[in-house]
Design an enzyme around this catalytic site. Sequence first.
Site, PDB file in Angstrom:
ATOM      1  N   CYS A  32      74.665  39.798   4.638  1.00  0.00           N
ATOM      2  CA  CYS A  32      74.130  38.598   5.955  1.00  0.00           C
ATOM      3  C   CYS A  32      75.445  38.519   6.658  1.00  0.00           C
ATOM      4  O   CYS A  32      76.649  39.334   7.620  1.00  0.00           O
ATOM      5  CB  CYS A  32      74.402  37.424   5.463  1.00  0.00           C
ATOM      6  SG  CYS A  32      75.008  36.124   5.244  1.00  0.00           S
ATOM      7  N   SER A  33      74.392  37.802   7.915  1.00  0.00           N
ATOM      8  CA  SER A  33      75.782  37.616   9.210  1.00  0.00           C
ATOM      9  C   SER A  33      77.254  36.810   9.365  1.00  0.00           C
ATOM     10  O   SER A  33      77.620  36.800   9.199  1.00  0.00           O
ATOM     11  CB  SER A  33      74.237  37.177  10.760  1.00  0.00           C
ATOM     12  OG  SER A  33      74.189  36.058  10.734  1.00  0.00           O
TER      13      SER A  33
END
Length: 107
Positions: free
Chosen positions: A10-11
């Site tokens: 994920c980010s």
Amino acid sequence: MANKTIMLVCSAGMSTSLLVTKMQKAAEAKQLDAKIFAVAAAEADQALSENDVDVLLLGPQVRFMEGQFKEKLTPAGIPCAVIDMADYGMMNGEKVLAKAEQLMANN
């Protein structure tokens, strides 16, 4: 399915860690031996080099990276997909785990 490694990207690695916990609980309930972990997109390449990953799942916020991950992983026979936005939003560990299992079974 024994000793499978599921990597989530994920980010920043924060929200996905909650999903990892829910996926681990779902795996335990199914008596599945799986290593499930999350990394930030910036650390993904290093994590891939350090772990024998069986499947990689991308958080919806980094779906734009799917093409570049598939380019790297498909030749190695590692399936890669984006986590369904609804399942991610609801932190549905069972459904996301089922998706990972399906990807590994089809590979």
